[in-house]
Motif scaffolding. Structure first.
Motif, PDB file in Angstrom:
ATOM      1  N   ARG A  75      28.096 -28.629   3.329  1.00  8.67           N
ATOM      2  CA  ARG A  75      27.276 -29.825   3.462  1.00  8.67           C
ATOM      3  C   ARG A  75      27.714 -30.954   2.547  1.00  8.67           C
ATOM      4  O   ARG A  75      27.138 -32.038   2.566  1.00  8.67           O
ATOM      5  CB  ARG A  75      25.805 -29.489   3.197  1.00  8.67           C
ATOM      6  N   GLY A  76      28.717 -30.697   1.713  1.00  3.76           N
ATOM      7  CA  GLY A  76      29.183 -31.736   0.805  1.00  3.76           C
ATOM      8  C   GLY A  76      30.340 -31.225  -0.024  1.00  3.76           C
ATOM      9  O   GLY A  76      30.814 -30.092   0.148  1.00  3.76           O
ATOM     10  N   VAL A  77      30.806 -32.049  -0.942  1.00  6.39           N
ATOM     11  CA  VAL A  77      31.928 -31.674  -1.810  1.00  6.39           C
ATOM     12  C   VAL A  77      31.673 -32.239  -3.193  1.00  6.39           C
ATOM     13  O   VAL A  77      31.076 -33.313  -3.346  1.00  6.39           O
ATOM     14  CB  VAL A  77      33.268 -32.185  -1.226  1.00  6.39           C
ATOM     15  N   MET A  78      32.094 -31.504  -4.213  1.00  4.28           N
ATOM     16  CA  MET A  78      31.905 -31.933  -5.600  1.00  4.28           C
ATOM     17  C   MET A  78      33.139 -31.562  -6.395  1.00  4.28           C
ATOM     18  O   MET A  78      33.659 -30.450  -6.285  1.00  4.28           O
ATOM     19  CB  MET A  78      30.677 -31.265  -6.215  1.00  4.28           C
ATOM     20  N   THR A  79      33.615 -32.497  -7.203  1.00  3.45           N
ATOM     21  CA  THR A  79      34.725 -32.228  -8.118  1.00  3.45           C
ATOM     22  C   THR A  79      34.184 -32.161  -9.538  1.00  3.45           C
ATOM     23  O   THR A  79      33.471 -33.066  -9.978  1.00  3.45           O
ATOM     24  CB  THR A  79      35.783 -33.340  -8.031  1.00  3.45           C
TER      25      THR A  79
ATOM     26  N   GLY B  97      25.302 -25.805  -0.879  1.00  6.40           N
ATOM     27  CA  GLY B  97      26.144 -26.073   0.277  1.00  6.40           C
ATOM     28  C   GLY B  97      27.423 -26.821  -0.021  1.00  6.40           C
ATOM     29  O   GLY B  97      28.167 -27.152   0.907  1.00  6.40           O
ATOM     30  N   GLU B  98      27.749 -27.066  -1.307  1.00  6.67           N
ATOM     31  CA  GLU B  98      28.951 -27.843  -1.626  1.00  6.67           C
ATOM     32  C   GLU B  98      30.210 -26.973  -1.616  1.00  6.67           C
ATOM     33  O   GLU B  98      30.171 -25.774  -1.903  1.00  6.67           O
ATOM     34  CB  GLU B  98      28.846 -28.483  -3.021  1.00  6.67           C
ATOM     35  N   LEU B  99      31.333 -27.608  -1.319  1.00  6.85           N
ATOM     36  CA  LEU B  99      32.648 -27.081  -1.665  1.00  6.85           C
ATOM     37  C   LEU B  99      32.968 -27.648  -3.037  1.00  6.85           C
ATOM     38  O   LEU B  99      33.100 -28.868  -3.199  1.00  6.85           O
ATOM     39  CB  LEU B  99      33.705 -27.507  -0.650  1.00  6.85           C
TER      40      LEU B  99
ATOM     41  N   GLY C  11      23.883 -21.943  -5.001  1.00  6.69           N
ATOM     42  CA  GLY C  11      24.031 -21.853  -3.556  1.00  6.69           C
ATOM     43  C   GLY C  11      25.198 -22.644  -2.996  1.00  6.69           C
ATOM     44  O   GLY C  11      25.132 -23.104  -1.848  1.00  6.69           O
ATOM     45  N   VAL C  12      26.284 -22.802  -3.777  1.00  6.21           N
ATOM     46  CA  VAL C  12      27.419 -23.564  -3.254  1.00  6.21           C
ATOM     47  C   VAL C  12      28.107 -22.754  -2.150  1.00  6.21           C
ATOM     48  O   VAL C  12      27.984 -21.525  -2.067  1.00  6.21           O
ATOM     49  CB  VAL C  12      28.431 -23.909  -4.370  1.00  6.21           C
ATOM     50  N   ALA C  13      28.844 -23.453  -1.297  1.00  7.30           N
ATOM     51  CA  ALA C  13      29.506 -22.786  -0.171  1.00  7.30           C
ATOM     52  C   ALA C  13      30.765 -22.047  -0.609  1.00  7.30           C
ATOM     53  O   ALA C  13      31.020 -20.927  -0.155  1.00  7.30           O
ATOM     54  CB  ALA C  13      29.850 -23.809   0.914  1.00  7.30           C
ATOM     55  N   ALA C  14      31.560 -22.661  -1.489  1.00  6.52           N
ATOM     56  CA  ALA C  14      32.827 -22.052  -1.894  1.00  6.52           C
ATOM     57  C   ALA C  14      33.362 -22.790  -3.113  1.00  6.52           C
ATOM     58  O   ALA C  14      32.900 -23.884  -3.458  1.00  6.52           O
ATOM     59  CB  ALA C  14      33.853 -22.093  -0.759  1.00  6.52           C
ATOM     60  N   LEU C  15      34.371 -22.182  -3.758  1.00  8.02           N
ATOM     61  CA  LEU C  15      35.066 -22.776  -4.900  1.00  8.02           C
ATOM     62  C   LEU C  15      36.533 -22.928  -4.542  1.00  8.02           C
ATOM     63  O   LEU C  15      37.146 -22.008  -3.980  1.00  8.02           O
ATOM     64  CB  LEU C  15      34.921 -21.882  -6.136  1.00  8.02           C
TER      65      LEU C  15
ATOM     66  N   ARG D 109      30.352 -12.767  -4.468  1.00  9.90           N
ATOM     67  CA  ARG D 109      30.547 -13.051  -3.032  1.00  9.90           C
ATOM     68  C   ARG D 109      30.696 -14.553  -2.798  1.00  9.90           C
ATOM     69  O   ARG D 109      30.128 -15.112  -1.852  1.00  9.90           O
ATOM     70  CB  ARG D 109      29.386 -12.483  -2.207  1.00  9.90           C
ATOM     71  N   LEU D 110      31.465 -15.184  -3.653  1.00  8.27           N
ATOM     72  CA  LEU D 110      31.724 -16.619  -3.521  1.00  8.27           C
ATOM     73  C   LEU D 110      33.143 -16.820  -3.012  1.00  8.27           C
ATOM     74  O   LEU D 110      34.107 -16.440  -3.694  1.00  8.27           O
ATOM     75  CB  LEU D 110      31.555 -17.323  -4.869  1.00  8.27           C
ATOM     76  N   PRO D 111      33.334 -17.380  -1.841  1.00  6.04           N
ATOM     77  CA  PRO D 111      34.694 -17.617  -1.334  1.00  6.04           C
ATOM     78  C   PRO D 111      35.504 -18.468  -2.306  1.00  6.04           C
ATOM     79  O   PRO D 111      34.993 -19.442  -2.870  1.00  6.04           O
ATOM     80  CB  PRO D 111      34.453 -18.348  -0.016  1.00  6.04           C
TER      81      PRO D 111
END
Length: 561
Positions: free
Chosen positions: A28-32, A45-47, A72-76, A98-100
């Motif tokens: 649902r979004g992205v964060m650096t 929901g962030e990458l 609850g982030v989507a992945a790293l 269980r974090l991609p």
């Protein structure tokens, strides 16, 4: 979009290191970020993209990944530019939670991934956003002159005929369109920031619309992750005083969903710049934390001086002679059991950094060379004063307590909204490491003076301290220890054996000026219980808390302990 779609895009250069069973997660979004704890910027929901600057050793991976998983982030996605390979300890930590986990090839810029995700999430409903993002990418890669949020705001003006500005929660103008047109006045910036903070505290869904004079503005929050939703279940007080906002000169009340998506996509682009600036403060925060720990643990002045010599070039590059230093202490408190809210230290740290930006400016551009640490529920700023400030007014210049808050009182009062307080204390300037401990104590005492005043935003300087408080930091350590031990050790020992809380009771009684009803209400005790505790204090110490001189002795002992 799904995580699986990222792997199918060759231009992104992503390589899956773990989490194959989780690739159907929605992004649902992205964060650096390279913060060790980015939780307050996450909404779920962030990458998350990271260059691994937060990692100092194998033990750092587990807490970092745990924070991401709980948010609850989507992945790293970890960049390979710094360490060549993603460390095994990070791979294992992601597998446990269980974090991609993806590896990002060093040839791929995080901006490329960010822009791809923004375009996909916004989808076909906002085709003009793709054009804005693409033009932004080209201009960002053309050199420093084309970078920053100003570019995005220029594109909003040229492509969509929208004038917009980026503001801090204190009303500071961070960026604006570089095209011709009147600048946004400071009083309007403060008003818009206050309106945004009040709307967020009131739980109103954005964008928030407000009218200043004849002009209507729509206010969009700028949060890392760029999401439109709420705060992911977290207490809004954890971020309300640190989020930027995008103020658009338009009424968004009748906008179509596509245009709203466009503006939320723009806030996400600007959030990337915000994260970059926050990451740039990591070194300065670390220096401040190290100096603060040395000062609080009673390290030798020579050791503190050596650390200051390392800090000075980072904070004020090109500064010839050794600077003088001031200490600023701030604290944010909420009206709740225990006083301070969750994450009070980091919240106050970010807010104090923002408050100190403009007052430290020596030219036309605001300064962003702030060193702020946090300990417990307070933030402590180590402020170097350049020669131009020291020479003014006989060396007594520098930061003035009331001046620091004059311009930010209105918006911050709206953000504190009836149940929060900001108090701030400023020390005098000191010229060496020997005086730094006294300056820290002085700033803390000044903050307590500010806390005794009415109002949501209060400050006090060293000039306002009573003479006995002013002298406390300079009492020799052996005298301080002997004096406090004689008065307080019997109470500490009794508390240790009986868990009676006599020391907290004594502190509250003195802070309430000996008022039985106020103190009992503050401690949530019956007045008779309070009287019993005070009687026990008097019995153990041989003092009488109805006598002014005994109250003063206890006050001094508590302040020196």
């Amino acid at each position: 979009m799904r995580l699986r779609a990222l792997l199918d895009t060759d231009a992104l250069g992503l390589r899956l290191l773990g989490g194959e069973d989780e690739l159907d997660r929605a992004v649902r979004g992205v964060m650096t970020t390279d913060l060790r704890d980015p939780s307050r910027y996450l909404s779920g929901g962030e990458l998350v993209l990271t260059g691994l600057a937060w990692r100092r050793g194998p033990g750092d991976s587990e807490p970092f990944v745990r924070i991401l998983a709980q948010a609850g982030v989507a992945a790293l996605a970890a960049g390979e530019a710094e360490l060549s390979d993603v460390p095994d300890d990070l791979v294992l930590a992601c597998a446990r939670h269980r974090l991609p986990l993806f590896a990002v090839h060093e040839s791929v810029a995080f901006a490329t991934i960010t822009e791809h995700v923004v375009r996909q999430v916004s989808g076909e409903r906002a085709g003009d956003l793709a054009a804005v993002v693409d033009r932004h990418r080209r201009m960002m890669t053309s050199g420093p002159a084309g970078g920053g949020p100003d570019v995005v705001l220029d594109l909003l003006g040229s492509d969509l005929d929208l004038r917009a500005w980026v503001l801090s929660p204190t009303g500071r103008l961070i960026a604006g369109p570089r095209t011709a047109g009147p600048a946004l006045p400071a009083e309007v910036c403060a008003r818009l920031a206050g309106e945004q903070l009040a709307a967020v505290r009131g739980g109103r869904r954005g964008p928030h619309r407000t009218t200043v004079g004849p002009t209507t503005y729509s206010l969009f929050p700028i949060r890392s992750g760029g999401g439109r939703g709420a705060q992911g279940g977290r207490d809004v007080r954890e971020s309300v005083l640190s989020d930027w906002l995008l103020a658009v000169e338009a009424d968004a009340g009748d906008w179509q969903e596509e245009r709203l998506d466009l503006l939320y996509g723009v806030t996400q682009l600007i959030a990337v710049e915000r994260d970059r600036r926050d990451a740039a403060r990591t070194v300065r925060r670390r220096l401040a934390q190290e100096v603060l720990e040395l000062v609080q643990t009673g390290a030798a002045p020579a050791e503190i001086a050596a650390r200051l010599r390392v800090a000075a070039p980072v904070l004020l590059p090109g500064l010839g002679a050794a600077p003088h230093w001031q200490v600023v202490v701030a604290r944010v408190e909420w009206d709740r059991p225990g006083g301070v809210g969750p994450q009070a230290g980091p919240v106050t740290q970010a807010l104090l950094e923002e408050i100190l930006v403009d007052p430290l400016a020596t030219g036309t551009e605001p300064s962003d060379r702030i060193a702020v640490a946090h300990t417990g529920d307070e933030a402590v700023a180590l402020v170097p004063l350049p020669a131009v400030a020291r020479e003014h007014d006989g060396g007594e210049a520098g930061l003035l307590a009331e001046a620091l808050l004059a311009a930010v009182r209105e918006p911050l009062s709206a953000g504190l909204d009836g149940d929060g307080r900001l108090t701030l204390g400023v020390s005098a300037a000191v010229h060496s490491a020997e005086g730094l401990r006294g300056a820290l104590e002085e700033a803390r005492h000044a903050r307590r003076v500010a806390a005794a005043r009415p109002g949501r935003v209060c400050a006090a300087g060293h000039q306002e301290l009573a003479s006995h408080v002013l002298l406390l930091p300079f009492v020799p350590d052996d005298v301080r220890r002997a004096f406090t031990a004689r008065l307080l050790d019997p109470l500490r020992e009794y508390d240790r054996r009986h868990r009676a809380e006599l020391i907290p009771t004594l502190e509250a009684f003195l802070e309430c000026d000996g008022s039985w009803t106020r103190c009992a209400s503050r401690l949530h005790l019956h007045v008779n219980t309070l009287r019993y505790r005070v009687g026990r204090i008097e019995q153990l110490t041989g003092r009488d808390l109805s006598r002014l001189e005994d109250k003063l002795d206890f006050f001094l002992a508590l302040r020196m302990s």
